[in-house]
Enzyme design. Structure first.
Site, PDB file in Angstrom:
ATOM      1  N   LYS A  67      40.481   3.160  -9.404  1.00  0.00           N
ATOM      2  CA  LYS A  67      40.748   1.648  -9.769  1.00  0.00           C
ATOM      3  C   LYS A  67      40.803   1.165 -11.046  1.00  0.00           C
ATOM      4  CE  LYS A  67      39.689   0.468  -4.886  1.00  0.00           C
ATOM      5  NZ  LYS A  67      38.614  -0.354  -4.008  1.00  0.00           N
TER       6      LYS A  67
ATOM      7  N   GLN B  26      32.969  -2.917  -3.907  1.00  0.00           N
ATOM      8  CA  GLN B  26      33.365  -1.798  -3.202  1.00  0.00           C
ATOM      9  C   GLN B  26      32.488  -1.969  -2.008  1.00  0.00           C
ATOM     10  OE1 GLN B  26      35.834   0.128  -3.761  1.00  0.00           O
ATOM     11  NE2 GLN B  26      35.567   1.363  -2.107  1.00  0.00           N
TER      12      GLN B  26
ATOM     13  N   ASP C 276      40.567  -8.858  -3.118  1.00  0.00           N
ATOM     14  CA  ASP C 276      40.626  -7.945  -1.846  1.00  0.00           C
ATOM     15  C   ASP C 276      41.228  -8.506  -0.684  1.00  0.00           C
ATOM     16  OD1 ASP C 276      39.836  -5.190  -1.866  1.00  0.00           O
ATOM     17  OD2 ASP C 276      37.708  -5.652  -1.966  1.00  0.00           O
TER      18      ASP C 276
HETATM   19  N1  GUN Z   1      36.423   0.518   0.727  1.00  0.00           N
HETATM   20  C1  GUN Z   1      37.149   1.141   1.290  1.00  0.00           C
HETATM   21  N2  GUN Z   1      38.486   0.236   0.994  1.00  0.00           N
HETATM   22  C2  GUN Z   1      38.026  -0.857   0.443  1.00  0.00           C
HETATM   23  C3  GUN Z   1      39.057  -1.821  -0.062  1.00  0.00           C
HETATM   24  O1  GUN Z   1      40.157  -2.086   0.076  1.00  0.00           O
HETATM   25  N3  GUN Z   1      38.220  -2.939  -0.740  1.00  0.00           N
HETATM   26  C4  GUN Z   1      36.761  -2.743  -1.101  1.00  0.00           C
HETATM   27  N4  GUN Z   1      36.155  -3.508  -1.696  1.00  0.00           N
HETATM   28  N5  GUN Z   1      36.296  -1.653  -0.431  1.00  0.00           N
HETATM   29  C5  GUN Z   1      36.566  -0.752   0.235  1.00  0.00           C
END
Ligand code: GUN
Length: 277
Positions: free
Chosen positions: A48, A92, A115
């Protein structure tokens, strides 16, 4: 069987975002908070951050030890809420068990919730007036759009009912006019349901779960699974070899939904940024 190339679609979206960013004097900023040392999470966060830098965003990666308290993490989020150079905040998941994930997600102001997990953004999506919606389902919609799949009246089956994928996916498909079934661990006779589906979204986290005897001829298969095999290789929730020739289209793993999720995160950050202009 058509292979839906998520890598190329994501690349094109990233290019579009990078061009858009060039016209702004201040770059959009994304803060990513990682708690603990989970290897998969570390890899996702690295990807990311790299994607952010590539399109010209400002990226702030915050790594905290797994023994951080809930209160300390909340104050970190509040600090980012107030930071004018930060337009998007992503924590995350999963978080360590002593931290209430819901409390942390709700602490992010909805304007910076890239998100789309906060109750305000979930509510907007479910009323078909979304501001920012979760990255993976939104990426899947772009992939379906890329093969000109008209979802009106289509029978869609989602396998998995998580807050991150299954539930928001159901809302996206419903908003597009599809008829949606969400299957989960308690679902009876799941293959009966998948066999009549025009589109299947596999997001169960079980390697090679969907096989040829689960599907009908011509089905579109969207594979959200990322499962690491004993030999280190990656496989999805769909048994690719087994369904080959029966499905009309499929997203590969790797190179399918994964890259799209990251590109949409950048798009969501740009939306959050532009909303403030
Ligand atoms: N963990 C797995 N997928 C995601 C996501 O799309 N966003 C976040 N914040 N954590 C994750």
């Amino acid at each position: 069987m058509k292979i839906i190339d998520g890598k190329t679609l994501a690349q094109n979206l990233r290019k579009k975002i990078a061009n858009q960013v060039k016209q702004y004097s201040r770059p959009p900023g994304l803060a990513v908070i990682l708690v603990g040392d989970d290897e998969a999470s570390q890899l996702y966060v690295r990807n990311k951050t790299r994607a952010c830098v590539e399109v010209g965003f400002y990226s702030d990666q915050i790594h905290k030890s797994s023994n951080i308290t809930e209160e300390e993490l909340l104050s970190e989020v509040n600090r980012l809420n107030e930071n004018q150079n930060i337009d998007g905040i992503l924590v995350q998941l999963p978080l360590p068990l002593h931290i209430d994930s819901n409390k942390i997600i709700e602490a992010i102001i909805p304007e910076k919730d890239v998100d789309g997990f906060s109750s305000e953004n979930v509510g907007k999506l479910s009323q078909n007036k979304s501001f920012i919606s979760p990255c993976t389902p939104k990426g899947v919609m772009k992939m379906l759009d890329s093969i000109k799949c008209d979802l009106r009246g289509k029978d869609c089956v989602i396998i998995g009912a998580s807050n991150i994928v299954g539930r928001p996916m159901a809302m996206e498909l419903l908003n597009a006019g599809a008829t949606v079934q969400v299957c989960h661990k308690g679902t009876k006779e799941i293959t009966h349901k998948t066999k009549s589906a025009d589109v299947i979204i596999a997001a169960a986290g079980v390697a090679n779960l969907v096989k040829s005897d689960w599907i009908k001829e011509g089905v579109i298969l969207i594979d959200v699974g990322i499962n690491r095999q004993a030999d280190g290789s990656m496989t999805g929730d769909v048994d690719f070899e087994d369904v080959n020739g029966i499905a009309s289209a499929i997203t590969p793993v790797p190179g399918g939904v994964g890259p799209m999720t990251i590109a949409v995160l950048l798009e969501n950050t740009l939306i959050a940024y532009e909303a403030k202009l």
